[in-house]
Motif scaffolding. Sequence first.
Motif, short mmCIF file in Angstrom:
data_model
loop_
_atom_site.label_atom_id
_atom_site.label_comp_id
_atom_site.label_asym_id
_atom_site.label_seq_id
_atom_site.Cartn_x
_atom_site.Cartn_y
_atom_site.Cartn_z
N PHE A 1 0.83 -1.34 -0.02
CA PHE A 1 0.18 0.06 0.15
C PHE A 1 0.91 1.48 -0.10
N LYS A 2 2.12 1.12 0.32
CA LYS A 2 2.85 2.43 0.15
C LYS A 2 2.94 3.26 -0.90
N ASP A 3 2.56 2.51 -2.18
CA ASP A 3 2.81 3.09 -3.38
C ASP A 3 1.69 4.28 -3.40
N ARG A 4 0.56 3.88 -2.78
CA ARG A 4 -0.56 5.07 -2.63
C ARG A 4 0.36 6.43 -2.12
N GLY A 5 0.75 6.47 -1.13
CA GLY A 5 1.31 7.73 -0.51
C GLY A 5 2.75 8.12 -1.34
N SER A 6 3.51 7.06 -1.86
CA SER A 6 4.65 7.61 -2.52
C SER A 6 4.42 8.28 -3.92
N ALA A 7 3.36 7.69 -4.54
CA ALA A 7 2.94 8.44 -5.88
C ALA A 7 2.46 9.85 -5.46
N LEU A 8 1.77 10.00 -4.31
CA LEU A 8 1.20 11.27 -4.32
C LEU A 8 2.44 12.15 -3.72
N HIS B 1 13.59 0.79 5.98
CA HIS B 1 14.42 -0.22 5.23
C HIS B 1 13.47 -1.41 4.77
N GLY B 2 12.22 -1.07 4.47
CA GLY B 2 11.40 -2.00 4.15
C GLY B 2 10.45 -1.70 2.97
N ASN B 3 8.96 -2.01 2.98
CA ASN B 3 8.26 -1.48 1.80
C ASN B 3 8.69 -0.11 1.52
N THR C 1 9.10 4.43 -2.20
CA THR C 1 9.69 5.76 -2.42
C THR C 1 10.70 5.75 -3.43
N ALA C 2 11.67 4.70 -3.57
CA ALA C 2 12.75 4.81 -4.47
C ALA C 2 12.20 4.39 -5.89
N ALA C 3 11.21 3.69 -6.08
CA ALA C 3 10.74 3.23 -7.26
C ALA C 3 9.79 4.40 -8.16
N ASN C 4 9.05 4.83 -7.18
CA ASN C 4 8.22 6.15 -7.37
C ASN C 4 9.32 7.26 -8.04
N ALA C 5 10.19 7.64 -7.08
CA ALA C 5 11.05 8.51 -7.64
C ALA C 5 11.89 8.31 -9.05
N CYS D 1 16.55 10.43 -5.00
CA CYS D 1 16.05 9.87 -4.06
C CYS D 1 17.06 9.45 -2.95
N VAL D 2 16.86 9.96 -1.80
CA VAL D 2 17.78 9.45 -0.69
C VAL D 2 16.97 8.46 0.32
N VAL D 3 17.39 7.32 0.71
CA VAL D 3 16.98 6.45 1.78
C VAL D 3 17.86 6.54 2.98
N LEU D 4 17.44 6.59 3.99
CA LEU D 4 18.13 6.44 5.16
C LEU D 4 17.67 4.97 5.79
N VAL D 5 18.71 4.35 6.13
CA VAL D 5 18.47 2.76 6.37
C VAL D 5 19.66 2.75 7.77
N PRO D 6 19.20 1.76 8.64
CA PRO D 6 19.90 1.44 9.71
C PRO D 6 21.30 0.97 9.46
#
Lengths: 393, 393
Positions: free
Chosen positions: A97-104, A122-124, A129-133, A140-145
Amino acid sequence: MTERICYACGERAAAPATRCDCGEPLWLDTDPHDFDWNAVADDPGMWRYAELLPFDSPGGVADAAGGTPLLRLSRLDEFAGVRLHLKDEGSNPTGSFKDRGSALGVAAALESGVNIVGTVSHGNMAMSTAANAASAGLDCVVLVPDDIPESRIDLISQYGPRLLRVSGDYAALYDRSLELGVELEIPFYNSDVPLRVEGQKTTALEICEAFAPGVPDAIVLPVSSGGHASGVWKALRELKTAGTIDQLPRLYFAQAAACAPIAEAFDAGDDAVSPVEGGETIAYSIANRDPPSGTRALTAARETDGGVVAVDDDEIRAARGAIAESGGLSVESASATSLAAIRRLAVDGELGEEDDVVAVATGRGVSESPPSSERATVDRVDIDELGERLGSR
Amino acid sequence: MTERICYACGERAAAPATRCDCGEPLWLDTDPHDFDWNAVADDPGMWRYAELLPFDSPGGVADAAGGTPLLRLSRLDEFAGVRLHLKDEGSNPTGSFKDRGSALGVAAALESGVNIVGTVSHGNMAMSTAANAASAGLDCVVLVPDDIPESRIDLISQYGPRLLRVSGDYAALYDRSLELGVELEIPFYNSDVPLRVEGQKTTALEICEAFAPGVPDAIVLPVSSGGHASGVWKALRELKTAGTIDQLPRLYFAQAAACAPIAEAFDAGDDAVSPVEGGETIAYSIANRDPPSGTRALTAARETDGGVVAVDDDEIRAARGAIAESGGLSVESASATSLAAIRRLAVDGELGEEDDVVAVATGRGVSESPPSSERATVDRVDIDELGERLGSR
């Protein structure tokens, strides 16, 4: 439509604020008065509800967000104890479902002219976010542990984001990234920021349109940060305000017993959710010990006459197995908490066999091993003996 | 609608025959004369085309088959050399186009009162058949090779089918299972049997409806057994017969160079496809050295003025990476052959930059590792230095 309002105290604030002075998360101040089901657009997926969204689709993979199947899985009725419907969010382009928010979020970034977006995950959410960007041509910058497994790095990095392994207190990154984002003009689309919540409204819009002119008796979904729960609740409030629905379905949220701060606050009758220590669970992707929209989710459950349920790993495993073996769908353990919670609520008499209940399966079981704890026993046979073997079944 | 007809010689046969006396595969003898786009049903996914299908949906997970997104991915135009559209079959419930055929197969089994279905597969088709059978309450037998990796067993067995590891000549199982199936009344839905082909028609119906009243200039899809290719071709013929489309899009099929019997026959100008020895390729799921519908696919390519293209692993890897990094979608290597073939056809001048071309991405990259051959380099940073690091990008 970029003004923001606090669900709790009603105070307003301007973008890019994400929190009210009272401490609670803000959401967009939208006016749904003119909406009805005849006003839906002839656009793909979630963009059907353009009238209730602040931005149009940016095209590309965002066009595939939402529009997920709502399945009547009657073979699960006995297990569930209700008339079971399943909302299959795994059919979103990155499997959740994360794609709904990422797309917007990506739509908003393009509109405002920034060329980068970020997230803490570090998950879905990281993959989404990376795919939609990537599809929109944004950095796109993704902060992971720091201790992220290499297999997760592989899954996220295929879309070409900049990954940063951050040492120090990963929990503090949620707030720190939002501060830095404002300062550096990098919109961080963390789990429950206003735009992500706005996109996640569409899960509930699709469910309600499918049941129109009625509504299901209850909607049950996993809760982690509380962002999806908040979006679903906001959608129901907007439909009620618009007069599109007469009554709200009850909202129930499911947590893993090992890490269940919202369920504990609900059971204790508390007004706010407090952090818990939290333990290990197979539903690791919803094990959030200090959910930023926890109190908002708690309020949603109370105001809709619903509840918050904690289910243990055995219940989750049984539900995940049932969804595969009687429903034909492979969902992640976190998603199976919905069905586990429904079963518990039915046993407790809070849901009945005549109730139409929607279990939201938030994501596909792609980054997990299959549900069976033991490997299946598989018979061996030579091709020359196959007829005999099959004939004697 | 259960009578069957040979595409090659026009002879008819009754069910359960799958092959004509001439040796070529049969397909259902359907009459599309009354069809037009106004006749589509208000049903979910592929069931929208009930008018052109022999059975209605059995419900459950079958309702989620088809209805997949068709995305305009303009950021891939430069790589592709055409106006690129991508049909995302990964959004099907088990992650591949196989669900279209499995859903229809299960519908047929329920209609005829048998309580079991079978298939010969250890990949997407195995998962799809098992999942659809599980949702319908049917038993399912899946014949897998003796040396199948345990990870595949896990993926297939989660839906609860009976798996049989078969020793001996696995290639001979295709025909042997169909014979035994007739004898034992177990419908085997192998890759190109008439009902599976019939379900797979709907991929092309959705594409053509999206382009109505026109058609795309070309549709490009991976070819293995030739079952999907046959379904797509049959759909186009039916739409033409019904007068719903005026001209057929050109059909191009993509194979991995290491195992390309159909491409070799096309290049040689042969009338029929002969088996090849075949080698290793990252697109292992389409490496079929003796495709049962190979000659039918070859004919489809010729009769639509299309072609068959063999692409090597480097080209496939590049295409898979481009789809992730510029399209935001993770597809399996076999699916990426579509885009690799389009790029080659554009370089060769057979497709042009003004052509609207649909690449069918047949499945999600779930059972494969991500496309990057080397692990991404990921920087490390302490949370206290994050601002400085992000600010200096």
